[in-house]
Design a protein around this motif. Structure first.
Motif, PDB file in Angstrom:
ATOM      1  N   SER A  38       0.832  -1.208   0.000  1.00 44.09           N
ATOM      2  CA  SER A  38       0.000   0.000   0.000  1.00 44.09           C
ATOM      3  C   SER A  38       0.861   1.250   0.000  1.00 44.09           C
ATOM      4  O   SER A  38       0.570   2.226  -0.708  1.00 44.09           O
ATOM      5  N   ALA A  39       1.924   1.219   0.821  1.00 44.57           N
ATOM      6  CA  ALA A  39       2.815   2.381   0.901  1.00 44.57           C
ATOM      7  C   ALA A  39       3.609   2.570  -0.379  1.00 44.57           C
ATOM      8  O   ALA A  39       3.854   3.703  -0.819  1.00 44.57           O
ATOM      9  N   ALA A  40       4.022   1.469  -0.994  1.00 43.77           N
ATOM     10  CA  ALA A  40       4.941   1.546  -2.133  1.00 43.77           C
ATOM     11  C   ALA A  40       4.246   1.645  -3.490  1.00 43.77           C
ATOM     12  O   ALA A  40       4.866   2.116  -4.455  1.00 43.77           O
ATOM     13  N   PHE A  41       2.999   1.217  -3.585  1.00 43.94           N
ATOM     14  CA  PHE A  41       2.350   1.051  -4.885  1.00 43.94           C
ATOM     15  C   PHE A  41       2.355   2.326  -5.743  1.00 43.94           C
ATOM     16  O   PHE A  41       2.717   2.271  -6.928  1.00 43.94           O
ATOM     17  N   PRO A  42       1.975   3.490  -5.212  1.00 48.44           N
ATOM     18  CA  PRO A  42       1.998   4.693  -6.062  1.00 48.44           C
ATOM     19  C   PRO A  42       3.398   4.993  -6.612  1.00 48.44           C
ATOM     20  O   PRO A  42       3.544   5.360  -7.781  1.00 48.44           O
ATOM     21  N   LEU A  43       4.416   4.822  -5.758  1.00 45.98           N
ATOM     22  CA  LEU A  43       5.789   5.088  -6.202  1.00 45.98           C
ATOM     23  C   LEU A  43       6.252   4.059  -7.230  1.00 45.98           C
ATOM     24  O   LEU A  43       7.010   4.392  -8.150  1.00 45.98           O
ATOM     25  N   SER A  47       7.579   4.992 -10.846  1.00 49.24           N
ATOM     26  CA  SER A  47       8.965   4.699 -11.225  1.00 49.24           C
ATOM     27  C   SER A  47       9.062   3.699 -12.373  1.00 49.24           C
ATOM     28  O   SER A  47       9.962   3.797 -13.211  1.00 49.24           O
ATOM     29  N   GLN A  48       8.144   2.735 -12.425  1.00 53.78           N
ATOM     30  CA  GLN A  48       8.236   1.687 -13.447  1.00 53.78           C
ATOM     31  C   GLN A  48       7.499   2.046 -14.729  1.00 53.78           C
ATOM     32  O   GLN A  48       7.834   1.539 -15.804  1.00 53.78           O
ATOM     33  N   PHE A  49       6.487   2.901 -14.627  1.00 51.21           N
ATOM     34  CA  PHE A  49       5.719   3.315 -15.814  1.00 51.21           C
ATOM     35  C   PHE A  49       5.566   4.838 -15.804  1.00 51.21           C
ATOM     36  O   PHE A  49       4.451   5.365 -15.664  1.00 51.21           O
ATOM     37  N   PRO A  50       6.686   5.566 -15.913  1.00 49.16           N
ATOM     38  CA  PRO A  50       6.641   7.028 -15.784  1.00 49.16           C
ATOM     39  C   PRO A  50       5.781   7.707 -16.851  1.00 49.16           C
ATOM     40  O   PRO A  50       5.279   8.810 -16.618  1.00 49.16           O
ATOM     41  N   ALA A  51       5.596   7.054 -17.986  1.00 40.75           N
ATOM     42  CA  ALA A  51       4.795   7.666 -19.051  1.00 40.75           C
ATOM     43  C   ALA A  51       3.296   7.516 -18.814  1.00 40.75           C
ATOM     44  O   ALA A  51       2.488   8.135 -19.507  1.00 40.75           O
ATOM     45  N   MET A  52       2.927   6.683 -17.820  1.00 37.45           N
ATOM     46  CA  MET A  52       1.502   6.427 -17.578  1.00 37.45           C
ATOM     47  C   MET A  52       0.967   7.396 -16.538  1.00 37.45           C
ATOM     48  O   MET A  52       1.448   7.429 -15.411  1.00 37.45           O
ATOM     49  N   PRO A  53      -0.033   8.210 -16.898  1.00 39.19           N
ATOM     50  CA  PRO A  53      -0.635   9.129 -15.910  1.00 39.19           C
ATOM     51  C   PRO A  53      -1.671   8.385 -15.068  1.00 39.19           C
ATOM     52  O   PRO A  53      -2.844   8.743 -15.019  1.00 39.19           O
ATOM     53  N   ALA A  54      -1.237   7.296 -14.409  1.00 43.58           N
ATOM     54  CA  ALA A  54      -2.202   6.401 -13.763  1.00 43.58           C
ATOM     55  C   ALA A  54      -1.929   6.195 -12.277  1.00 43.58           C
ATOM     56  O   ALA A  54      -2.421   5.242 -11.690  1.00 43.58           O
ATOM     57  N   VAL A  55      -1.152   7.097 -11.674  1.00 46.32           N
ATOM     58  CA  VAL A  55      -0.844   6.943 -10.252  1.00 46.32           C
ATOM     59  C   VAL A  55      -2.120   6.959  -9.412  1.00 46.32           C
ATOM     60  O   VAL A  55      -2.206   6.298  -8.373  1.00 46.32           O
ATOM     61  N   ALA A 105       7.332  -7.276 -20.078  1.00 46.67           N
ATOM     62  CA  ALA A 105       6.560  -6.930 -21.275  1.00 46.67           C
ATOM     63  C   ALA A 105       6.227  -5.448 -21.338  1.00 46.67           C
ATOM     64  O   ALA A 105       5.650  -4.991 -22.329  1.00 46.67           O
ATOM     65  N   ARG A 106       6.570  -4.713 -20.266  1.00 48.36           N
ATOM     66  CA  ARG A 106       6.229  -3.289 -20.155  1.00 48.36           C
ATOM     67  C   ARG A 106       4.733  -3.076 -20.345  1.00 48.36           C
ATOM     68  O   ARG A 106       4.282  -2.146 -21.024  1.00 48.36           O
ATOM     69  N   SER A 107       3.943  -3.939 -19.741  1.00 43.85           N
ATOM     70  CA  SER A 107       2.484  -3.874 -19.852  1.00 43.85           C
ATOM     71  C   SER A 107       1.892  -3.339 -18.558  1.00 43.85           C
ATOM     72  O   SER A 107       1.878  -4.049 -17.544  1.00 43.85           O
ATOM     73  N   PHE A 108       1.408  -2.108 -18.592  1.00 43.75           N
ATOM     74  CA  PHE A 108       0.838  -1.541 -17.374  1.00 43.75           C
ATOM     75  C   PHE A 108      -0.456  -2.249 -16.951  1.00 43.75           C
ATOM     76  O   PHE A 108      -0.640  -2.527 -15.758  1.00 43.75           O
ATOM     77  N   PRO A 109      -1.380  -2.561 -17.873  1.00 40.82           N
ATOM     78  CA  PRO A 109      -2.606  -3.261 -17.431  1.00 40.82           C
ATOM     79  C   PRO A 109      -2.307  -4.587 -16.735  1.00 40.82           C
ATOM     80  O   PRO A 109      -2.921  -4.913 -15.710  1.00 40.82           O
ATOM     81  N   PHE A 111       0.520  -5.345 -15.214  1.00 43.81           N
ATOM     82  CA  PHE A 111       1.162  -4.958 -13.954  1.00 43.81           C
ATOM     83  C   PHE A 111       0.104  -4.633 -12.903  1.00 43.81           C
ATOM     84  O   PHE A 111       0.176  -5.105 -11.760  1.00 43.81           O
ATOM     85  N   LEU A 112      -0.872  -3.832 -13.290  1.00 48.15           N
ATOM     86  CA  LEU A 112      -1.926  -3.429 -12.354  1.00 48.15           C
ATOM     87  C   LEU A 112      -2.732  -4.641 -11.890  1.00 48.15           C
ATOM     88  O   LEU A 112      -2.968  -4.814 -10.679  1.00 48.15           O
ATOM     89  N   LEU A 113      -3.157  -5.494 -12.822  1.00 46.46           N
ATOM     90  CA  LEU A 113      -3.954  -6.669 -12.458  1.00 46.46           C
ATOM     91  C   LEU A 113      -3.165  -7.622 -11.562  1.00 46.46           C
ATOM     92  O   LEU A 113      -3.716  -8.181 -10.601  1.00 46.46           O
ATOM     93  N   SER A 114      -1.890  -7.805 -11.857  1.00 49.02           N
ATOM     94  CA  SER A 114      -1.063  -8.702 -11.038  1.00 49.02           C
ATOM     95  C   SER A 114      -0.891  -8.147  -9.627  1.00 49.02           C
ATOM     96  O   SER A 114      -0.944  -8.895  -8.649  1.00 49.02           O
ATOM     97  N   PHE A 115      -0.700  -6.854  -9.514  1.00 45.97           N
ATOM     98  CA  PHE A 115      -0.562  -6.254  -8.186  1.00 45.97           C
ATOM     99  C   PHE A 115      -1.880  -6.305  -7.425  1.00 45.97           C
ATOM    100  O   PHE A 115      -1.897  -6.503  -6.210  1.00 45.97           O
ATOM    101  N   LEU A 116      -2.989  -6.139  -8.129  1.00 50.49           N
ATOM    102  CA  LEU A 116      -4.295  -6.254  -7.458  1.00 50.49           C
ATOM    103  C   LEU A 116      -4.489  -7.671  -6.936  1.00 50.49           C
ATOM    104  O   LEU A 116      -5.064  -7.866  -5.857  1.00 50.49           O
ATOM    105  N   ALA A 117      -4.002  -8.671  -7.690  1.00 52.28           N
ATOM    106  CA  ALA A 117      -4.060 -10.058  -7.199  1.00 52.28           C
ATOM    107  C   ALA A 117      -3.240 -10.201  -5.926  1.00 52.28           C
ATOM    108  O   ALA A 117      -3.645 -10.893  -4.983  1.00 52.28           O
TER     109      ALA A 117
END
Length: 206
Positions: A38-43, A47-55, A105-109, A111-117
């Motif tokens: 929870s603390a690290a997820f936004p960072l 850091s890993q997907f700087p081009a994504m405005p999805a923080v 794979a540099r896949s943000f979707p 990445f997000l789904l895996s972290f939600l799991a």
């Protein structure tokens, strides 16, 4: 609550019990992971997907983890805390593998789904691990008193069960305190991994 009340000395005796340390270690893996992620997820997103405005999507992690926690207890009541906790850690391993694959794979979707799991698994584990503690110390109190679960309820069994409840109450508090250490370890591990390698991969493997 009155029955579970214990003095500080009685609570500290729980530190001599091996089950206290096993459960605390497991709780670092579940609750510690939850608060650490929870603390690290936004960072991590930044850091890993700087081009994504999805923080702003980072709130989804703690949300799904919190919602999942009661289901961990519910499942543990029906299937058993140890079984659910074991499968929970297996699911967390799958989640980590998914995050690593998403980074490759540099896949943000993905990445997000895996972290939600990972968040869901840590939430379920919070509930199932807490469910294990009273069951373990109830069984331990009966065993050390030479009693079985099916033994008739008499003064000796009542005394053993009271001891089990007191020890469980102490261990719940101790495990929560020790488990919270993960809130420091995980963000620190990600920071060290990024500083050393430019990636969070090493921290995820650890």
């Amino acid at each position: 609550l009155t029955a579970a009340k214990a003095t500080l000395a009685e609570q500290l005796t729980a530190l001599r019990n091996k089950h206290t340390w096993v459960m605390s270690f497991l709780y670092i893996g579940t609750f510690g992971s939850f608060i650490g992620y929870s603390a690290a997820f936004p960072l991590l997103i930044k850091s890993q997907f700087p081009a994504m405005p999805a923080v702003y999507l980072a709130f989804l992690g703690p949300l799904v983890g919190s919602v999942a926690r009661p289901y961990g207890g519910w499942l543990a009541d029906r299937v058993g805390g140890a079984r659910i906790t074991m499968w929970n850690f297996a699911l967390m391993a799958v989640g980590v593998a998914g995050v690593l694959a998403a980074l490759g794979a540099r896949s943000f979707p993905f990445f997000l789904l895996s972290f939600l799991a990972l968040f869901v698994a840590s939430g379920i584990g919070n509930g199932s691990t807490y469910r294990m503690i009273p069951a373990i110390f109830r069984a331990e109190a009966l065993r050390t008193s030479g009693l079985a679960e099916e033994s008739p309820v008499d003064e000796a069994k009542e005394k053993a069960l009271l001891l089990g409840r007191r020890e469980a109450a102490a261990v719940i508090g101790l495990a929560a305190a020790i488990g919270a250490f993960g809130g420091f370890l995980i963000p620190r591990g990600f920071g060290m991994s990024i500083a050393a390698t430019g990636s969070i991969g090493t921290a995820l493997y650890v």
